[in-house]
Enzyme design. Structure first.
Site, PDB file in Angstrom:
ATOM      1  N   GLN A  81      27.639  25.289  17.353  1.00 41.74           N
ATOM      2  CA  GLN A  81      26.921  26.414  17.965  1.00 41.74           C
ATOM      3  C   GLN A  81      26.647  26.165  19.451  1.00 41.74           C
ATOM      4  O   GLN A  81      26.937  26.998  20.297  1.00 41.74           O
ATOM      5  CB  GLN A  81      25.593  26.669  17.218  1.00 41.74           C
ATOM      6  CG  GLN A  81      24.918  27.959  17.659  1.00 41.74           C
ATOM      7  CD  GLN A  81      23.433  28.015  17.327  1.00 41.74           C
ATOM      8  OE1 GLN A  81      22.863  27.094  16.757  1.00 41.74           O
ATOM      9  NE2 GLN A  81      22.801  29.102  17.705  1.00 41.74           N
ATOM     10  N   TYR A 138      15.765  14.920   9.284  1.00 44.36           N
ATOM     11  CA  TYR A 138      16.280  15.348  10.589  1.00 44.36           C
ATOM     12  C   TYR A 138      15.287  14.975  11.697  1.00 44.36           C
ATOM     13  O   TYR A 138      15.662  14.392  12.722  1.00 44.36           O
ATOM     14  CB  TYR A 138      16.495  16.866  10.537  1.00 44.36           C
ATOM     15  CG  TYR A 138      16.917  17.523  11.825  1.00 44.36           C
ATOM     16  CD1 TYR A 138      18.166  17.282  12.386  1.00 44.36           C
ATOM     17  CD2 TYR A 138      16.073  18.422  12.474  1.00 44.36           C
ATOM     18  CE1 TYR A 138      18.557  17.923  13.562  1.00 44.36           C
ATOM     19  CE2 TYR A 138      16.448  19.067  13.640  1.00 44.36           C
ATOM     20  CZ  TYR A 138      17.692  18.805  14.182  1.00 44.36           C
ATOM     21  OH  TYR A 138      18.076  19.440  15.340  1.00 44.36           O
TER      22      TYR A 138
HETATM   23  P1  NAD Z   1      26.420  22.550  14.784  1.00 44.46           P
HETATM   24  O1  NAD Z   1      26.289  22.090  13.379  1.00 44.46           O
HETATM   25  O2  NAD Z   1      26.676  23.986  15.048  1.00 44.46           O
HETATM   26  O3  NAD Z   1      27.567  21.720  15.520  1.00 44.46           O
HETATM   27  C1  NAD Z   1      27.737  20.341  15.335  1.00 44.46           C
HETATM   28  C2  NAD Z   1      29.212  20.041  15.553  1.00 44.46           C
HETATM   29  O4  NAD Z   1      29.374  18.635  15.374  1.00 44.46           O
HETATM   30  C3  NAD Z   1      30.131  20.731  14.541  1.00 44.46           C
HETATM   31  O5  NAD Z   1      31.158  21.429  15.198  1.00 44.46           O
HETATM   32  C4  NAD Z   1      30.683  19.596  13.701  1.00 44.46           C
HETATM   33  O6  NAD Z   1      32.017  19.795  13.262  1.00 44.46           O
HETATM   34  C5  NAD Z   1      30.596  18.441  14.684  1.00 44.46           C
HETATM   35  N1  NAD Z   1      30.583  17.136  14.004  1.00 44.46           N
HETATM   36  C6  NAD Z   1      29.918  16.811  12.875  1.00 44.46           C
HETATM   37  N2  NAD Z   1      30.189  15.544  12.536  1.00 44.46           N
HETATM   38  C7  NAD Z   1      31.035  15.061  13.464  1.00 44.46           C
HETATM   39  C8  NAD Z   1      31.684  13.816  13.653  1.00 44.46           C
HETATM   40  N3  NAD Z   1      31.510  12.796  12.788  1.00 44.46           N
HETATM   41  N4  NAD Z   1      32.489  13.652  14.729  1.00 44.46           N
HETATM   42  C9  NAD Z   1      32.689  14.675  15.602  1.00 44.46           C
HETATM   43  N5  NAD Z   1      32.118  15.889  15.466  1.00 44.46           N
HETATM   44  C10 NAD Z   1      31.305  16.082  14.414  1.00 44.46           C
HETATM   45  O7  NAD Z   1      25.099  22.055  15.538  1.00 44.46           O
HETATM   46  P2  NAD Z   1      24.401  22.698  16.821  1.00 44.46           P
HETATM   47  O8  NAD Z   1      23.433  23.715  16.353  1.00 44.46           O
HETATM   48  O9  NAD Z   1      25.426  23.053  17.830  1.00 44.46           O
HETATM   49  O10 NAD Z   1      23.540  21.457  17.317  1.00 44.46           O
HETATM   50  C11 NAD Z   1      24.025  20.540  18.275  1.00 44.46           C
HETATM   51  C12 NAD Z   1      22.938  19.514  18.556  1.00 44.46           C
HETATM   52  O11 NAD Z   1      21.750  20.185  19.026  1.00 44.46           O
HETATM   53  C13 NAD Z   1      22.467  18.695  17.344  1.00 44.46           C
HETATM   54  O12 NAD Z   1      22.130  17.400  17.753  1.00 44.46           O
HETATM   55  C14 NAD Z   1      21.220  19.412  16.902  1.00 44.46           C
HETATM   56  O13 NAD Z   1      20.345  18.565  16.221  1.00 44.46           O
HETATM   57  C15 NAD Z   1      20.640  19.828  18.226  1.00 44.46           C
HETATM   58  N6  NAD Z   1      19.716  20.959  18.103  1.00 44.46           N
HETATM   59  C16 NAD Z   1      20.183  22.188  17.736  1.00 44.46           C
HETATM   60  C17 NAD Z   1      19.283  23.251  17.616  1.00 44.46           C
HETATM   61  C18 NAD Z   1      19.756  24.637  17.234  1.00 44.46           C
HETATM   62  O14 NAD Z   1      18.910  25.528  17.067  1.00 44.46           O
HETATM   63  N7  NAD Z   1      21.054  24.865  17.090  1.00 44.46           N
HETATM   64  C19 NAD Z   1      17.927  23.040  17.866  1.00 44.46           C
HETATM   65  C20 NAD Z   1      17.491  21.761  18.194  1.00 44.46           C
HETATM   66  C21 NAD Z   1      18.396  20.725  18.332  1.00 44.46           C
HETATM   67  N1  SER Z   2      17.179  24.790  15.025  1.00 39.31           N
HETATM   68  C1  SER Z   2      17.026  23.482  14.513  1.00 39.31           C
HETATM   69  C2  SER Z   2      16.864  23.504  13.036  1.00 39.31           C
HETATM   70  O1  SER Z   2      16.347  24.485  12.530  1.00 39.31           O
HETATM   71  C3  SER Z   2      15.828  22.810  15.152  1.00 39.31           C
HETATM   72  O2  SER Z   2      16.205  21.552  15.526  1.00 39.31           O
HETATM   73  O3  SER Z   2      17.195  22.554  12.405  1.00 39.31           O
END
Ligand code: NAD
Ligand code: SER
Length: 323
Positions: A14, A144
């Site tokens: 994402q 998490y």
């Molecule tokens: P997501 O799940 O959409 O994307 C994660 C990506 O990592 C995926 O495309 C997946 O294929 C890839 N991945 C998983 N395992 C892997 C591996 N072993 N090697 C290579 N790639 C791998 O997650 P996101 O929402 O884009 O989140 C990204 C980061 O931001 C994470 O650390 C998440 O904790 C953090 N975060 C996200 C949010 C949110 O609302 N989306 C909020 C707070 C923090």
């Molecule tokens: N959007 C994220 C979750 O709900 C917050 O890190 O996990």
């Protein structure tokens, strides 16, 4: 001299998709390498190099960093809160090993900067729920959150001990239309727009009054790049910065959507994700990010809702998942 390159790990996710697009726009397509276990997102195709990569394989990561002269890494691979509670051991393994591999490779290969996101999930039920301060002490209630809190400490340690310039933000729930969310508790705030675009009633997996900190993706991507471009002397937090955008409840976002999509309706069927939401703050104090490197959000609920509803294409709108 060979060009310095940037590696985005988890680029098909994402945030990764939109961050990679923004970085390529800013620094040039060829200098930003997208890497993921999954194939590259459609939006990234043809816009720059893609590397199939498992970040758990440290040796391959190291070879690629050296071979491609990587000087900046964005590590986005992780398992999010809701998926993590379904598979706690796997979430811990992925979230910690991916970070430790990246930090070690950064140290060994002289990578100049690393970005790794933390989350509001570092805060648990004992943290202040309103305007949660930067340095609130807390015991997170999800695996998490535990992984993010531990990860922050590892980032701090690598900065202090080895001088790795690693920077981090505690993202709130991120809301976007270009890619789908990946297993978080805040995903309802994306699903709801998709339901509205499909002309369907939305059944929310949180209670109507579950207020949580959220942010539109454009703000998050801009904030990330601003943090990474800030002079090192401005960065006083080497764990992770609180960052605030908008705080709202499911009832409030539904009311906003109703104003833009007359006839939209919602009902509530809270599941295990409600218990996770109840452990997080309602709102975040981001004064330190504002004064250190000038952070300021631009999107409120109305502007974000208008953009989401305008840009989600009905034929691509996701079907709502529960559980
Ligand atoms: P997501 O799940 O959409 O994307 C994660 C990506 O990592 C995926 O495309 C997946 O294929 C890839 N991945 C998983 N395992 C892997 C591996 N072993 N090697 C290579 N790639 C791998 O997650 P996101 O929402 O884009 O989140 C990204 C980061 O931001 C994470 O650390 C998440 O904790 C953090 N975060 C996200 C949010 C949110 O609302 N989306 C909020 C707070 C923090
Ligand atoms: N959007 C994220 C979750 O709900 C917050 O890190 O996990």
């Amino acid at each position: 001299m060979e060009e310095h390159k940037t590696l985005v790990i988890g680029a098909s996710g994402q945030i990764g998709t939109e961050l990679t697009l923004a970085l390529r726009h800013r620094y040039g397509g060829e200098s930003v390498i997208a890497a993921d276990l999954k194939r590259d997102a459609d939006l990234l195709k043809g816009a720059g190099p893609f590397l199939p990569l498992d970040v758990m394989d440290k040796m391959t990561l190291q070879v690629q960093v050296r071979r491609n002269n990587i000087k900046t890494i964005y590590l986005l691979a992780a398992m999010l809160s809701a998926s993590g509670e379904q598979q706690p051991q796997l979430a811990w393994k992925l979230n910690m090993e991916s970070l430790l591999n990246t930090l070690e490779v950064a140290r060994e290969e002289g990578v100049q900067k690393v970005f790794w996101p933390s989350s509001i999930a570092v805060f648990g039920p004992d943290a202040p729920r309103v305007d949660c301060p930067q340095n609130a002490w807390s015991t997170p209630a999800t695996v998490y959150g535990i992984s993010k809190l531990s990860g922050e400490q590892w980032c701090h340690y690598y900065f202090k001990r080895y001088g790795v310039d690693i920077r981090s933000i505690r993202y709130p729930g991120l809301i976007s239309y270009k890619t789908l969310p990946g297993g978080g508790t805040t995903d309802y705030a994306i699903e709801i727009y998709h339901a509205a675009v499909r002309g369907e009633k939305y059944t929310c997996f949180l209670k109507e009054d579950a207020r949580l900190p959220m942010m539109y993706m454009d703000d998050a991507v801009r904030g990330t790049i601003e943090l990474m471009e800030a002079p090192a002397s401005r960065i006083t937090v080497r764990t992770a910065y609180n960052l605030a955008g908008i705080s709202f409840t499911p009832a409030e976002i539904a009311a906003e959507i109703k104003q833009l999509v007359p006839g939209f309706s919602i009902d509530y069927k809270p599941d295990y994700r409600q218990a996770i939401a109840e452990t997080w703050p309602e709102s975040i104090n981001d004064q330190t990010a504002r004064s250190d490197w000038g952070w300021k959000p631009e999107y409120g609920l109305r502007r974000m809702s208008e953009e989401m509803l305008r840009n989600i294409r009905p034929e691509l709108a996701m079907t709502t998942k529960h559980g």
